[in-house]
Scaffold this motif. Structure first.
Motif, mmCIF file in Angstrom:
data_model
loop_
_atom_site.group_PDB
_atom_site.id
_atom_site.type_symbol
_atom_site.label_atom_id
_atom_site.label_comp_id
_atom_site.label_asym_id
_atom_site.label_seq_id
_atom_site.Cartn_x
_atom_site.Cartn_y
_atom_site.Cartn_z
ATOM 1 N N LEU A 1 -5.848 -3.369 -5.069
ATOM 2 C CA LEU A 1 -5.300 -3.822 -3.798
ATOM 3 C C LEU A 1 -6.378 -3.875 -2.718
ATOM 4 C CD1 LEU A 1 -2.633 -4.529 -2.316
ATOM 5 C CD2 LEU A 1 -2.513 -2.125 -1.688
ATOM 6 N N VAL A 2 -7.239 -2.876 -2.688
ATOM 7 C CA VAL A 2 -8.311 -2.848 -1.689
ATOM 8 C C VAL A 2 -9.376 -3.893 -2.006
ATOM 9 C CG1 VAL A 2 -10.198 -1.430 -0.812
ATOM 10 C CG2 VAL A 2 -7.933 -0.453 -1.025
ATOM 11 N N GLU B 1 0.828 -1.207 0.000
ATOM 12 C CA GLU B 1 0.000 0.000 0.000
ATOM 13 C C GLU B 1 0.861 1.255 0.000
ATOM 14 O OE1 GLU B 1 -2.643 -0.200 3.277
ATOM 15 O OE2 GLU B 1 -3.926 -1.693 2.350
ATOM 16 N N TYR C 1 -4.295 0.830 -6.465
ATOM 17 C CA TYR C 1 -4.822 0.916 -5.107
ATOM 18 C C TYR C 1 -6.217 0.307 -5.027
ATOM 19 C CZ TYR C 1 -6.005 2.710 -0.526
ATOM 20 O OH TYR C 1 -6.384 2.806 0.776
ATOM 21 N N VAL D 1 2.059 1.863 -3.547
ATOM 22 C CA VAL D 1 0.976 2.324 -4.414
ATOM 23 C C VAL D 1 0.652 3.785 -4.110
ATOM 24 C CG1 VAL D 1 -1.465 2.011 -4.937
ATOM 25 C CG2 VAL D 1 0.035 0.035 -4.811
ATOM 26 N N ILE D 2 0.582 4.137 -2.843
ATOM 27 C CA ILE D 2 0.320 5.537 -2.470
ATOM 28 C C ILE D 2 1.487 6.428 -2.892
ATOM 29 C CG2 ILE D 2 0.023 7.074 -0.488
ATOM 30 C CD1 ILE D 2 -1.705 4.864 0.767
#
Length: 111
Positions: A43-44, A3, A40, A6-7
């Motif tokens: 991923l979520v 994460e 993202y 990605v952020i």
């Protein structure tokens, strides 16, 4: 950990849009940010232990939702078409201006 990467990708794209002065680099930065947002979302939306929504003989309780996949595919197609449209606009702008720097274009086009 994933994460954070990605952020970081989203942040790099956002900062590139703000601080780069070349229009072509702004478009590339927007594409990087778009890719980070899609990553993202994937991923979520990904969860382990879920089954594909295919009808079988045995009863499976926990199905994976196919809607996020459709939304992501739509986002990729729309992002690609917007990027192509912006590149065409930059090509037309490049015919009149020798540079693609935003400050030079603003100086030339302000009355």
């Amino acid at each position: 950990m994933l994460e954070a990467f990605v952020i970081g990708t989203i942040l790099c794209g956002f900062l590139g849009i703000i601080f780069k002065k070349n229009l072509l680099m702004k478009i590339v930065s927007m594409d990087v940010m778009s890719t980070g947002v899609i990553a993202y979302y994937v991923l979520v939306a990904s969860r382990s232990g879920l089954f594909t929504p295919i009808i079988l003989d045995e009863r499976q309780e926990r199905y994976a939702d196919p809607v996020p996949q459709a939304v992501i595919l739509t986002a990729i197609v729309i992002g690609f078409s917007i990027q192509a449209l912006m590149l065409v606009g930059v090509m037309k702008l490049a015919r009149d201006n020798p540079t693609l720097e935003t400050s030079e274009i603003e100086k030339k086009n302000t009355p």
